[in-house]
Design a protein around this motif. Sequence first.
Motif, PDB file in Angstrom:
ATOM      1  N   GLY A 186      16.271  -5.101 -13.322  1.00  0.00           N
ATOM      2  CA  GLY A 186      15.578  -4.408 -14.403  1.00  0.00           C
ATOM      3  C   GLY A 186      16.448  -4.255 -15.639  1.00  0.00           C
ATOM      4  N   LEU A 187      17.743  -4.021 -15.423  1.00  0.00           N
ATOM      5  CA  LEU A 187      18.671  -3.911 -16.548  1.00  0.00           C
ATOM      6  C   LEU A 187      18.728  -5.214 -17.335  1.00  0.00           C
ATOM      7  CD1 LEU A 187      20.903  -2.204 -17.958  1.00  0.00           C
ATOM      8  CD2 LEU A 187      22.538  -3.264 -16.387  1.00  0.00           C
ATOM      9  N   ARG A 188      18.763  -6.332 -16.637  1.00  0.00           N
ATOM     10  CA  ARG A 188      18.801  -7.630 -17.327  1.00  0.00           C
ATOM     11  C   ARG A 188      17.528  -7.848 -18.143  1.00  0.00           C
ATOM     12  NH1 ARG A 188      20.561  -9.273 -12.053  1.00  0.00           N
ATOM     13  NH2 ARG A 188      22.822  -9.625 -11.984  1.00  0.00           N
ATOM     14  N   MET A 189      16.374  -7.508 -17.563  1.00  0.00           N
ATOM     15  CA  MET A 189      15.108  -7.761 -18.251  1.00  0.00           C
ATOM     16  C   MET A 189      14.934  -6.848 -19.463  1.00  0.00           C
ATOM     17  SD  MET A 189      12.642  -8.290 -14.912  1.00  0.00           S
ATOM     18  CE  MET A 189      11.245  -8.835 -15.890  1.00  0.00           C
ATOM     19  N   ILE A 190      15.344  -5.597 -19.344  1.00  0.00           N
ATOM     20  CA  ILE A 190      15.233  -4.686 -20.487  1.00  0.00           C
ATOM     21  C   ILE A 190      16.191  -5.107 -21.603  1.00  0.00           C
ATOM     22  CG2 ILE A 190      15.552  -2.295 -21.230  1.00  0.00           C
ATOM     23  CD1 ILE A 190      14.609  -1.403 -18.509  1.00  0.00           C
ATOM     24  N   SER A 191      17.355  -5.653 -21.246  1.00  0.00           N
ATOM     25  CA  SER A 191      18.284  -6.120 -22.278  1.00  0.00           C
ATOM     26  C   SER A 191      17.681  -7.271 -23.081  1.00  0.00           C
ATOM     27  CB  SER A 191      19.609  -6.549 -21.645  1.00  0.00           C
ATOM     28  OG  SER A 191      19.429  -7.673 -20.787  1.00  0.00           O
ATOM     29  N   ILE A 192      16.813  -8.075 -22.466  1.00  0.00           N
ATOM     30  CA  ILE A 192      16.130  -9.144 -23.203  1.00  0.00           C
ATOM     31  C   ILE A 192      15.208  -8.544 -24.259  1.00  0.00           C
ATOM     32  CG2 ILE A 192      14.515 -11.069 -22.987  1.00  0.00           C
ATOM     33  CD1 ILE A 192      15.597 -11.535 -20.176  1.00  0.00           C
ATOM     34  N   ALA A 193      14.454  -7.499 -23.878  1.00  0.00           N
ATOM     35  CA  ALA A 193      13.591  -6.826 -24.848  1.00  0.00           C
ATOM     36  C   ALA A 193      14.417  -6.174 -25.954  1.00  0.00           C
ATOM     37  CB  ALA A 193      12.735  -5.778 -24.137  1.00  0.00           C
ATOM     38  N   ALA A 194      15.602  -5.680 -25.603  1.00  0.00           N
ATOM     39  CA  ALA A 194      16.469  -5.073 -26.617  1.00  0.00           C
ATOM     40  C   ALA A 194      16.922  -6.112 -27.635  1.00  0.00           C
ATOM     41  CB  ALA A 194      17.675  -4.422 -25.940  1.00  0.00           C
ATOM     42  N   VAL A 195      17.250  -7.318 -27.174  1.00  0.00           N
ATOM     43  CA  VAL A 195      17.639  -8.389 -28.104  1.00  0.00           C
ATOM     44  C   VAL A 195      16.493  -8.702 -29.068  1.00  0.00           C
ATOM     45  CG1 VAL A 195      18.235 -10.835 -28.248  1.00  0.00           C
ATOM     46  CG2 VAL A 195      19.333  -9.388 -26.540  1.00  0.00           C
ATOM     47  N   ALA A 196      15.262  -8.787 -28.536  1.00  0.00           N
ATOM     48  CA  ALA A 196      14.113  -9.060 -29.407  1.00  0.00           C
ATOM     49  C   ALA A 196      13.903  -7.932 -30.414  1.00  0.00           C
ATOM     50  CB  ALA A 196      12.856  -9.247 -28.552  1.00  0.00           C
ATOM     51  N   SER A 197      14.108  -6.682 -29.992  1.00  0.00           N
ATOM     52  CA  SER A 197      13.938  -5.548 -30.894  1.00  0.00           C
ATOM     53  C   SER A 197      14.965  -5.575 -32.019  1.00  0.00           C
ATOM     54  CB  SER A 197      14.053  -4.236 -30.114  1.00  0.00           C
ATOM     55  OG  SER A 197      13.093  -4.174 -29.072  1.00  0.00           O
ATOM     56  N   ILE A 198      16.203  -5.929 -31.687  1.00  0.00           N
ATOM     57  CA  ILE A 198      17.251  -5.980 -32.707  1.00  0.00           C
ATOM     58  C   ILE A 198      16.955  -7.074 -33.727  1.00  0.00           C
ATOM     59  CG2 ILE A 198      19.705  -6.407 -33.084  1.00  0.00           C
ATOM     60  CD1 ILE A 198      20.148  -5.295 -30.220  1.00  0.00           C
ATOM     61  N   VAL A 199      16.576  -8.244 -33.250  1.00  0.00           N
ATOM     62  CA  VAL A 199      16.285  -9.361 -34.158  1.00  0.00           C
ATOM     63  C   VAL A 199      15.087  -9.041 -35.043  1.00  0.00           C
ATOM     64  CG1 VAL A 199      15.582 -11.786 -34.244  1.00  0.00           C
ATOM     65  CG2 VAL A 199      17.313 -11.056 -32.604  1.00  0.00           C
ATOM     66  N   LEU A 200      14.119  -8.275 -34.500  1.00  0.00           N
ATOM     67  CA  LEU A 200      12.905  -7.972 -35.259  1.00  0.00           C
ATOM     68  C   LEU A 200      13.187  -7.117 -36.484  1.00  0.00           C
ATOM     69  CD1 LEU A 200       9.790  -8.055 -35.453  1.00  0.00           C
ATOM     70  CD2 LEU A 200       9.754  -6.009 -34.005  1.00  0.00           C
ATOM     71  N   VAL A 201      14.085  -6.145 -36.366  1.00  0.00           N
ATOM     72  CA  VAL A 201      14.245  -5.159 -37.443  1.00  0.00           C
ATOM     73  C   VAL A 201      15.661  -5.097 -38.000  1.00  0.00           C
ATOM     74  CG1 VAL A 201      12.411  -3.747 -36.454  1.00  0.00           C
ATOM     75  CG2 VAL A 201      14.774  -3.276 -35.831  1.00  0.00           C
ATOM     76  N   ALA A 202      16.533  -6.016 -37.640  1.00  0.00           N
ATOM     77  CA  ALA A 202      17.913  -5.962 -38.121  1.00  0.00           C
ATOM     78  C   ALA A 202      17.953  -6.074 -39.643  1.00  0.00           C
ATOM     79  CB  ALA A 202      18.731  -7.090 -37.499  1.00  0.00           C
ATOM     80  N   PRO A 203      18.837  -5.303 -40.303  1.00  0.00           N
ATOM     81  CA  PRO A 203      18.934  -5.412 -41.769  1.00  0.00           C
ATOM     82  C   PRO A 203      19.316  -6.809 -42.222  1.00  0.00           C
ATOM     83  CG  PRO A 203      20.074  -3.449 -40.971  1.00  0.00           C
ATOM     84  CD  PRO A 203      19.732  -4.264 -39.774  1.00  0.00           C
ATOM     85  N   THR A 204      20.102  -7.520 -41.431  1.00  0.00           N
ATOM     86  CA  THR A 204      20.452  -8.900 -41.752  1.00  0.00           C
ATOM     87  C   THR A 204      19.230  -9.790 -41.607  1.00  0.00           C
ATOM     88  OG1 THR A 204      22.674  -8.517 -40.891  1.00  0.00           O
ATOM     89  CG2 THR A 204      22.003 -10.806 -41.219  1.00  0.00           C
ATOM     90  N   ARG A 205      18.994 -10.618 -42.569  1.00  0.00           N
ATOM     91  CA  ARG A 205      17.843 -11.518 -42.533  1.00  0.00           C
ATOM     92  C   ARG A 205      18.071 -12.600 -41.479  1.00  0.00           C
ATOM     93  NH1 ARG A 205      16.183 -16.154 -45.639  1.00  0.00           N
ATOM     94  NH2 ARG A 205      13.907 -16.332 -45.683  1.00  0.00           N
ATOM     95  N   VAL A 206      17.262 -12.573 -40.432  1.00  0.00           N
ATOM     96  CA  VAL A 206      17.412 -13.499 -39.316  1.00  0.00           C
ATOM     97  C   VAL A 206      16.407 -14.629 -39.491  1.00  0.00           C
ATOM     98  CG1 VAL A 206      17.423 -13.756 -36.814  1.00  0.00           C
ATOM     99  CG2 VAL A 206      18.116 -11.585 -37.845  1.00  0.00           C
ATOM    100  N   THR A 207      16.902 -15.783 -39.889  1.00  0.00           N
ATOM    101  CA  THR A 207      16.053 -16.956 -40.021  1.00  0.00           C
ATOM    102  C   THR A 207      16.099 -17.775 -38.741  1.00  0.00           C
ATOM    103  OG1 THR A 207      17.858 -18.267 -40.968  1.00  0.00           O
ATOM    104  CG2 THR A 207      16.486 -17.002 -42.496  1.00  0.00           C
ATOM    105  N   ARG A 208      15.187 -18.733 -38.661  1.00  0.00           N
ATOM    106  CA  ARG A 208      15.156 -19.588 -37.480  1.00  0.00           C
ATOM    107  C   ARG A 208      16.411 -20.436 -37.388  1.00  0.00           C
ATOM    108  NH1 ARG A 208       9.630 -22.342 -36.882  1.00  0.00           N
ATOM    109  NH2 ARG A 208      10.201 -23.085 -38.961  1.00  0.00           N
ATOM    110  N   SER A 209      16.909 -20.908 -38.518  1.00  0.00           N
ATOM    111  CA  SER A 209      18.131 -21.708 -38.511  1.00  0.00           C
ATOM    112  C   SER A 209      19.340 -20.872 -38.103  1.00  0.00           C
ATOM    113  CB  SER A 209      18.360 -22.318 -39.892  1.00  0.00           C
ATOM    114  OG  SER A 209      17.299 -23.181 -40.244  1.00  0.00           O
ATOM    115  N   ARG A 210      19.397 -19.630 -38.577  1.00  0.00           N
ATOM    116  CA  ARG A 210      20.528 -18.770 -38.223  1.00  0.00           C
ATOM    117  C   ARG A 210      20.511 -18.429 -36.729  1.00  0.00           C
ATOM    118  NH1 ARG A 210      21.694 -13.743 -42.045  1.00  0.00           N
ATOM    119  NH2 ARG A 210      22.270 -15.511 -43.369  1.00  0.00           N
ATOM    120  N   ALA A 211      19.334 -18.152 -36.186  1.00  0.00           N
ATOM    121  CA  ALA A 211      19.242 -17.863 -34.757  1.00  0.00           C
ATOM    122  C   ALA A 211      19.617 -19.084 -33.924  1.00  0.00           C
ATOM    123  CB  ALA A 211      17.830 -17.393 -34.412  1.00  0.00           C
TER     124      ALA A 211
END
Length: 390
Positions: A186-211
Motif C-alpha cells: 500500500g505504501l508503494r501504491m500511495i507513493s505513485i499517487a503522490a508523484v502524480a499529485s506533485i507533478v500536477l500542481v508543482a510550481p515548476t512548469r512540468v512539460t512532457r519533454s522535461r518529464a
Amino acid sequence: ELRDSVERRASRPGAVSLVRRACGKSVASAAALRNLSGGGQGVAHAADAPSFRTRTFRSASRLPHAGRVMPIAVASLALVAVCWALAAGVSPIFVLAAASAPLAVGIGYRYSFLLLTAALIARPLFDGSGVFELTAGLGVSLIALGVIAAIHDARAAILLLSFSVPVAMAAWRGADLWGSVAWDQGLRMISIAAVASIVLVAPTRVTRSRAARLVQVSGIVPATAAIVQTVSGTGTVLAGVMRSSGTLSQANTAAHFFALCGLASLVLIAERGARRIDVVALAFYGVALVTTGSIGGTASFAAGLLCYLVLRYGFLSRQFATGAVSLLVIVLAALLSPVGQGRVAEFFAPSGPDAPGTSLVWRLDAWEKLLDAWLLQPWLGHGLGAAQLG
C-alpha cells in the motif's frame, strides 16, 4: 457616410451575434457597438469595461488574508504539537520534526519538483541494496511531498485522497489475512499517487519533454550496471541463463524500468527531433533491456512503442513503419542472443525434478490459480498482499 454605413450594418439580423463572436464581448458590449453613432462613447465603454475573469480575480483579491489562512493553520498545529511533545516527554526527534513542519510545508512546495527529481533518481539506485529502510524512507518522503502539495492546492488533495482511500482500505483488509506485507504494498501504491499529485500542481512548469528527460536520466546508472554485469559475467544465473538487473533487485523489475527509459527517449526523439543523444539513449536502453532476459519487459517495451507511434503518427504513417521494422530487428536480435535463446529454452524445459511439465505449463497453472482466487472475491478481492509465493 461612415456613420450611416455602420448603422446599416448594425441593423442587419444577426449582426449582434456576429460582433459578439468576433470580439468575444458581452451582450452589453455588442449593444454598445451598435450605438457607434453616438460619438464613439459606446466603443470606449466596451473597451474600458472589465471582463468577467478580471472582475472575478479582483473580487477574490479583496478577500482578507486569503493567502495566509493555510500557513497560519500549519504553524498553529505545529506549535500545539511541539507543546504537547514537550509536556509529554516525547523523543526530541519528534519535537524537531514537528517544529520544522511549517518550514517543510513552505519550502517543500516551492522545491517539490526538484525534490521529486532527486527521489526518482535515487530510488532505483537503492532498490537492490536490500535495506528496506532506505526504500521505505523514500516512499514516505514522496508521500510527505504529496501531502504538502495537497495542502497548497485542492486538485492535489482530491487526486491523493481519491487514490489513497481505496488503497488504504485494501491494505487494511489484506493486513488481517496476510500480515504487514499488505501495508508495504500500500505504501508503494500511495507513493505513485503522490508523484502524480506533485507533478500536477508543482510550481515548476512540468512539460512532457522535461518529464521524459527525468525518466531518461534516472536510468543511466542502473542500465550501465546491467551492461557491465553481462560483460563481466557477474549477473544472476537463473535456470542456466545469466540475467542482469543492474542496481535493481530483480531482472524483471529492471527490464520494465529500462523499457520506460527507452520509451522516454522515444518521446524526446518525437518531440525535439532525432538528436544524437536521444538516439544513443534509445539504443543504450534497448541493449540494457536485452541483458535482463525478461520476456515480459521486452513485450511491454514493444507494446508501448507501437501504441505511442500509432497515437502520434497514425497506423499508416512512415514513422510507424520505421518503428515497427526497428522493433522487429530488436526482437530478433534479442531472441538470437545467448540470453534470449536460454530464456526460450527455459520455457520448454522441465520445471524441476519433482515438478511435472515445463516452465510454461507451470506458469499457466499459476495464472489459473490466481484467476480462480479472483473469481471467489470478484468485487472486494482478497486485499493487498494476497499474491505471494508459497
